[in-house]
Design an enzyme around this catalytic site. Structure first.
Site, short mmCIF file in Angstrom:
data_model
loop_
_atom_site.label_atom_id
_atom_site.label_comp_id
_atom_site.label_asym_id
_atom_site.label_seq_id
_atom_site.Cartn_x
_atom_site.Cartn_y
_atom_site.Cartn_z
N HIS A 1 1.04 5.56 -1.97
CA HIS A 1 0.46 6.61 -2.82
C HIS A 1 1.63 7.22 -3.59
CE1 HIS A 1 -3.51 6.90 -0.61
NE2 HIS A 1 -2.76 6.31 0.31
N ASP B 1 2.66 3.45 2.93
CA ASP B 1 1.86 4.65 2.74
C ASP B 1 2.71 5.62 1.90
OD1 ASP B 1 -0.48 6.13 2.91
OD2 ASP B 1 -0.76 5.64 5.00
N HIS C 1 0.83 -1.21 0.00
CA HIS C 1 0.00 0.00 0.00
C HIS C 1 0.86 1.25 0.00
CE1 HIS C 1 -3.40 2.64 0.75
NE2 HIS C 1 -2.67 3.25 1.67
N GLU D 1 -8.83 5.43 -7.11
CA GLU D 1 -9.49 5.99 -5.93
C GLU D 1 -10.78 6.71 -6.30
OE1 GLU D 1 -7.44 7.88 -2.29
OE2 GLU D 1 -7.98 9.59 -3.56
N GLU E 1 -8.45 4.39 10.41
CA GLU E 1 -7.06 4.83 10.54
C GLU E 1 -6.85 5.65 11.81
OE1 GLU E 1 -3.70 7.16 7.79
OE2 GLU E 1 -5.74 6.87 7.05
#
Length: 377
Positions: free
Chosen positions: A66, A314, A64, A137, A206
């Site tokens: 971005h 992340d 995972h 997304e 989260e």
């Protein structure tokens, strides 16, 4: 034929459970044997000792990240404030294809990336060496807008699927979070993805403010979302406040579509049981959770319930680097003996490969030496 013997603190063959105090014997091209140092020294006395490593295992993956935020400076702030930093950074125009491609050079070749721009999706699907899943997304808090957003998403995913190449990146879907995607839209997206075989990732629980959003409709996050969207928390959720985030997903039927759940820090034991019963894998990003004051992922509880655990970095904005070995090193310090290194290794290999739909290369007799990597941290 020259044989070499390597020893390590943790050896993972890609099968079963990693072992402490491992060793491997290799020729120039092939793996000859794995075992303990004493076993292999006795079996292959002619093998020359070539070094000791922290970990010997297949290449780890990053489940995972971005990539398009790779130019964003690392920022330590509470989650609700940090989101404001992301929005401000995005407005600079630096959250773009160039940033995503730069990030790709800094992370594992096997990656799960959250994609927000069409040109990034197309570039990842056409990339020669990247493997894994590019998750599109979707955000949409207003239930009245659910139908057009859904139709546009369906059109995109079906079009991009035609760009997939054998051995390359695959198309996936990421309904952003249960507080930024209306219950109506979330249900539609997950049912579609499940029916047509698109893998999913959803950011879940989260930060503590997310739990407040769901259970009471109060807190900084609830005020912020209601402020910019004009939607009440109950309108977004599609029901009264009260259920936890995971219970919300269960009520919508989302859990039965088995999305990968990202973070899942602020959950109860009953939530973990629901996740386990549905068979959803989870991915933890420990450095990001610390930077954003989210809390600590309850690794032992998830493991006790048999949930498949993966790891991700992340973004650089909250995780500092995209190197999954940095994440493992941080997690090892964070958890100590509570979560042994061999569990972290398994998560970064078997857990992440399963999340990304990839086959784990094995370290066993007759397999190519290229299957193994020496991990240093």
């Amino acid at each position: 034929m020259q044989l070499k013997l390597y020893t390590c603190d943790v050896l993972y063959s890609g099968m079963g459970t990693p072992r402490n105090n491992g060793a491997i014997v290799v020729s120039e091209e092939l793996i000859v044997a794995t075992g303990t140092p004493d076993e292999l020294k006795q079996m292959y006395p002619q093998a020359v000792f070539a070094g000791h490593h922290r970990v010997i295992a297949p290449e780890p993956a990053n489940a995972h990240t971005h990539l398009d935020l790779s130019a964003m400076p690392y920022t330590e702030k509470p989650y609700t404030e940090w989101i404001g930093e992301v929005i401000a950074f995005s407005r600079t125009g630096k959250r773009n294809l160039e940033s995503a491609l730069q990030g790709l050079t800094q992370t594992a070749r096997k990656v799960g990336d959250i994609v927000t721009e069409e040109n990034v999706m197309e570039a990842l699907l056409q990339h020669e060496s990247a493997q894994g899943i590019a998750y599109w997304e979707v955000i949409g808090v207003n239930p009245e807008h659910a139908d057009p957003i859904f139709q546009a998403t369906v059109e995109r995913l079906r079009r991009w699927r035609k760009l997939e190449r054998p051995g390359g990146m695959k198309v996936g879907l990421s309904p952003h979070t249960p507080h930024t995607v209306s219950g109506k839209l979330l249900k539609m997206l997950c049912e579609f993805a499940d029916a047509e075989g698109f893998p999913m990732q959803i950011h879940v629980a989260e930060h503590p403010s997310e739990l407040e959003f769901h259970t009471s409709g109060t807190g900084d996050l609830a005020r912020a979302v209601e402020g910019w969207s004009g939607q009440k928390t109950t309108d977004i959720l599609g029901h009264a406040n009260g259920p936890t985030i995971v219970e919300h997903l269960h009520l919508l039927g989302v859990l039965k579509t088995r999305p990968t759940l990202i973070h899942v820090v602020n959950v109860h034991e009953s939530d973990i049981r629901l996740i386990a019963e549905a068979g959803c894998p989870v991915v933890t990003c420990p450095r990001s959770n610390q930077a954003l004051d989210c809390g600590v992922f309850n690794w032992p509880a998830f493991a006790q319930h048999g949930v498949e655990i993966g790891m991700g970095t992340d973004s650089t904005g909250s995780g500092k680097t995209l190197n999954i070995l940095d994440e493992i090193q941080f997690a090892s310090t964070l958890y100590g003996e509570e979560v042994p290194l061999r569990s972290l290794v398994r998560a970064a290999v078997k857990g992440n490969y399963r999340v990304l739909g990839l086959n784990v290369p094995f370290l066993r007799r007759g397999e190519p030496v290229s299957n193994l990597q020496f991990w240093s941290f």
